[in-house]
Write a protein that holds these residues in place. Structure first.
Motif, PDB file in Angstrom:
ATOM      1  N   UNK A   1       0.709  -1.328  -0.047  1.00 33.57           N
ATOM      2  CA  UNK A   1       0.035  -0.056  -0.122  1.00 33.57           C
ATOM      3  C   UNK A   1       0.796   1.324  -0.106  1.00 33.57           C
ATOM      4  N   UNK A   2       2.168   1.225   0.606  1.00 31.19           N
ATOM      5  CA  UNK A   2       2.989   2.496   0.695  1.00 31.19           C
ATOM      6  C   UNK A   2       3.408   2.881  -0.414  1.00 31.19           C
ATOM      7  N   UNK A   3       3.762   1.744  -1.368  1.00 27.27           N
ATOM      8  CA  UNK A   3       4.257   2.013  -2.672  1.00 27.27           C
ATOM      9  C   UNK A   3       3.171   2.428  -3.589  1.00 27.27           C
ATOM     10  N   UNK A   4       2.132   2.049  -3.320  1.00 22.69           N
ATOM     11  CA  UNK A   4       0.810   2.218  -4.201  1.00 22.69           C
ATOM     12  C   UNK A   4       0.669   3.889  -3.977  1.00 22.69           C
ATOM     13  N   UNK A   5       0.683   4.099  -2.810  1.00 26.38           N
ATOM     14  CA  UNK A   5       0.443   5.704  -2.395  1.00 26.38           C
ATOM     15  C   UNK A   5       1.217   6.504  -3.322  1.00 26.38           C
ATOM     16  N   UNK A   6       2.588   6.262  -2.944  1.00 27.67           N
ATOM     17  CA  UNK A   6       3.781   6.949  -3.588  1.00 27.67           C
ATOM     18  C   UNK A   6       3.721   7.082  -5.032  1.00 27.67           C
TER      19      UNK A   6
ATOM     20  N   UNK B   1       3.083  10.609  -7.188  1.00 27.86           N
ATOM     21  CA  UNK B   1       3.766  10.871  -8.404  1.00 27.86           C
ATOM     22  C   UNK B   1       3.023  11.512  -9.626  1.00 27.86           C
ATOM     23  N   UNK B   2       1.815  10.709  -9.866  1.00 31.58           N
ATOM     24  CA  UNK B   2       1.124  11.151 -11.005  1.00 31.58           C
ATOM     25  C   UNK B   2       0.320  12.376 -10.603  1.00 31.58           C
ATOM     26  N   UNK B   3      -0.397  12.335  -9.527  1.00 29.84           N
ATOM     27  CA  UNK B   3      -1.109  13.579  -9.227  1.00 29.84           C
ATOM     28  C   UNK B   3      -0.147  14.790  -8.758  1.00 29.84           C
ATOM     29  N   UNK B   4       0.970  14.656  -8.972  1.00 31.69           N
ATOM     30  CA  UNK B   4       1.728  15.926  -8.739  1.00 31.69           C
ATOM     31  C   UNK B   4       2.144  16.496 -10.045  1.00 31.69           C
ATOM     32  N   UNK B   5       2.084  15.489 -10.823  1.00 28.52           N
ATOM     33  CA  UNK B   5       2.429  15.793 -12.425  1.00 28.52           C
ATOM     34  C   UNK B   5       1.170  16.200 -13.439  1.00 28.52           C
ATOM     35  N   UNK B   6      -0.093  16.344 -12.933  1.00 32.22           N
ATOM     36  CA  UNK B   6      -1.188  16.402 -13.456  1.00 32.22           C
ATOM     37  C   UNK B   6      -1.139  17.641 -14.459  1.00 32.22           C
ATOM     38  N   UNK B   7      -0.231  18.743 -13.867  1.00 33.15           N
ATOM     39  CA  UNK B   7      -0.313  19.952 -14.396  1.00 33.15           C
ATOM     40  C   UNK B   7       0.816  20.154 -15.352  1.00 33.15           C
ATOM     41  N   UNK B   8       1.484  19.304 -15.572  1.00 35.41           N
ATOM     42  CA  UNK B   8       2.649  19.527 -16.714  1.00 35.41           C
ATOM     43  C   UNK B   8       2.283  20.348 -18.099  1.00 35.41           C
ATOM     44  N   UNK B   9       1.223  19.669 -18.746  1.00 30.88           N
ATOM     45  CA  UNK B   9       0.596  20.079 -19.915  1.00 30.88           C
ATOM     46  C   UNK B   9       0.351  21.500 -19.748  1.00 30.88           C
ATOM     47  N   UNK B  10      -0.593  22.043 -18.661  1.00 27.48           N
ATOM     48  CA  UNK B  10      -0.971  23.370 -18.233  1.00 27.48           C
ATOM     49  C   UNK B  10       0.423  24.260 -18.248  1.00 27.48           C
ATOM     50  N   UNK B  11       1.367  23.430 -17.781  1.00 31.14           N
ATOM     51  CA  UNK B  11       2.758  24.498 -17.089  1.00 31.14           C
ATOM     52  C   UNK B  11       3.417  24.576 -18.617  1.00 31.14           C
ATOM     53  N   UNK B  12       3.472  23.991 -19.432  1.00 30.89           N
ATOM     54  CA  UNK B  12       3.989  23.882 -20.690  1.00 30.89           C
ATOM     55  C   UNK B  12       3.187  25.083 -21.670  1.00 30.89           C
ATOM     56  N   UNK B  13       1.823  25.167 -21.662  1.00 32.84           N
ATOM     57  CA  UNK B  13       1.190  25.924 -22.433  1.00 32.84           C
ATOM     58  C   UNK B  13       1.121  27.357 -22.076  1.00 32.84           C
ATOM     59  N   UNK B  14       1.269  27.646 -20.610  1.00 27.55           N
ATOM     60  CA  UNK B  14       1.225  28.841 -20.122  1.00 27.55           C
ATOM     61  C   UNK B  14       2.307  29.479 -20.026  1.00 27.55           C
ATOM     62  N   UNK B  15       3.638  28.985 -20.535  1.00 25.57           N
ATOM     63  CA  UNK B  15       4.691  29.587 -20.726  1.00 25.57           C
ATOM     64  C   UNK B  15       4.734  30.606 -21.855  1.00 25.57           C
TER      65      UNK B  15
ATOM     66  N   UNK C   1      11.797  20.922 -14.199  1.00 20.64           N
ATOM     67  CA  UNK C   1      10.876  19.789 -14.086  1.00 20.64           C
ATOM     68  C   UNK C   1      11.344  18.524 -14.620  1.00 20.64           C
ATOM     69  N   UNK C   2      12.198  18.719 -15.656  1.00 19.86           N
ATOM     70  CA  UNK C   2      12.906  17.391 -16.435  1.00 19.86           C
ATOM     71  C   UNK C   2      13.606  16.470 -15.138  1.00 19.86           C
ATOM     72  N   UNK C   3      14.355  17.257 -14.435  1.00 24.00           N
ATOM     73  CA  UNK C   3      15.245  16.755 -13.383  1.00 24.00           C
ATOM     74  C   UNK C   3      14.321  16.096 -12.330  1.00 24.00           C
ATOM     75  N   UNK C   4      13.216  16.774 -12.034  1.00 22.93           N
ATOM     76  CA  UNK C   4      12.198  16.173 -10.983  1.00 22.93           C
ATOM     77  C   UNK C   4      11.515  14.807 -11.700  1.00 22.93           C
ATOM     78  N   UNK C   5      11.435  14.829 -12.963  1.00 23.21           N
ATOM     79  CA  UNK C   5      10.703  13.683 -13.534  1.00 23.21           C
ATOM     80  C   UNK C   5      11.802  12.613 -13.608  1.00 23.21           C
ATOM     81  N   UNK C   6      13.127  12.892 -13.709  1.00 25.48           N
ATOM     82  CA  UNK C   6      14.147  11.765 -13.757  1.00 25.48           C
ATOM     83  C   UNK C   6      14.148  11.170 -12.384  1.00 25.48           C
ATOM     84  N   UNK C   7      14.268  12.119 -11.401  1.00 26.65           N
ATOM     85  CA  UNK C   7      14.495  11.651 -10.121  1.00 26.65           C
ATOM     86  C   UNK C   7      13.176  10.663  -9.599  1.00 26.65           C
ATOM     87  N   UNK C   8      12.279  11.172 -10.200  1.00 27.41           N
ATOM     88  CA  UNK C   8      11.000  10.249  -9.975  1.00 27.41           C
ATOM     89  C   UNK C   8      11.194   8.908 -10.336  1.00 27.41           C
TER      90      UNK C   8
END
Length: 330
Positions: A14-19, A23-37, A80-87
């Protein structure tokens, strides 16, 4: 399956499932982040300019657009790239929205995908580059199938550019021997590198300081394949599809045969009308391996193909597999 053990391990944890969920919930806004640049407007304008250009090189038009990229946007996206690679390092089964693979020395993210161009931001460091070179037992040269412009935004190192003396076409195939110029030069912040489709290839030779690049690739007028040469012998090793869809079609046709799918030949026959000459020939090949008798009609049909390569190959196959009476004069 890649990361199969990772999937198995997470099923009852369960702990790994939650982690993983976080990860996915924190990265939902990636597309919007790019569009708003701010750079998004510049890329949209560039996409339109490429489609309307009558004069001017791809490099010069892209260089003008790159002047509109701000360092703040680059820093945010690089972080953001480094954040994803670390994930990925933390949880190998996480599928990030960045391109990072064991086969590549770079990690990147698409900033824009339009009708005429694709824009990517990617990073490189000397450790990944060194590991990549050690993994590759055979060094090669790949001649690119698209026009490409790369600008170094930060960092330093060197690149090797391989330029064929002669241009080639999909119809006539690549030269059997690499005959051209190998030019190794340094790069630093602001350096722009241009790659011409069907003539140039580029590899990263060294990375002295962690580097960030932005690349703009013209998506239209793409050559069908990318030829690969052995750097030691200069001989042609083979060609790979430049188009991912065509590669998947070829793989699917092989899998249909290997899995003994009923009606495989009927499923494949519509692809004999593909615009891609390599797909047409792959399908003919797979039909032959599935049912040699049905392939006879296919080869006869392909003796009238628009591609001289396919016409010649069909004639040879008819002669070799079905007797001399099928050896049609070209």
């Amino acid at each position: 399956m890649k990361n199969l053990q990772g999937y198995k391990a997470i099923i009852n944890d369960p702990a790994s499932q939650r982690a993983l969920r976080e990860l996915y919930e924190n990265n939902i806004s990636l597309t919007d982040e790019v569009k708003n640049r701010e750079f998004m407007a510049a890329f949209v304008d560039l996409d339109l300019s490429i489609s309307q250009r009558s004069i001017g090189s791809f490099e010069s038009i892209c260089s003008t657009a790159l002047d509109n990229i701000t360092l703040q946007d680059v820093a945010a996206m690089t972080s953001r790239i480094h954040q994803e690679v670390e994930a990925v390092d933390d949880m190998t089964i996480y599928q990030p929205p960045v391109f990072t693979t064991d086969e590549s020395a770079t990690s990147g993210i698409y900033l824009y995908k339009g009708k005429n161009i694709e824009v990517m931001l990617f990073v490189l460091d000397k450790f990944n580059l060194k590991a990549h070179k050690q993994r590759r037992t055979k060094k090669g040269i790949t001649i690119q199938a698209n026009d490409l412009v790369i600008q170094c935004l930060s960092g330093s190192g060197s690149v090797s550019k391989y330029t064929l003396h002669e241009k080639f076409s999909d119809e006539h195939g690549a030269p059997e021997q690499f005959s051209g110029v190998i030019d190794t030069r340094t790069y630093s912040s602001g350096t722009i590198m241009s790659v011409r489709k069907g003539q140039d290839g580029i590899t990263f030779a060294t990375c002295d300081l962690p580097s960030v690049f932005i690349s703009i690739t013209e998506t239209k007028h793409t050559m069908l394949v990318k030829p690969q040469y052995d750097i030691a012998t200069s001989r042609l090793v083979g060609s790979v599809h430049a188009d991912g869809l065509s590669s998947r079609i070829q793989m699917a046709s092989v899998m249909l045969r290997m899995l003994n799918v009923k009606g495989t030949c009927d499923l494949l026959k519509p692809l004999l009308e593909s615009e891609n000459l390599y797909v047409r020939w792959q399908v003919a090949r797979e039909i032959f391996l599935n049912d040699a008798e049905k392939a006879k009609t296919v080869f006869e049909q392909l003796t009238n193909d628009t591609s001289a390569q396919i016409r010649e190959a069909s004639i040879r196959c008819l002669n070799e597999f079905y007797g001399e009476k099928y050896a049609v004069n070209s």
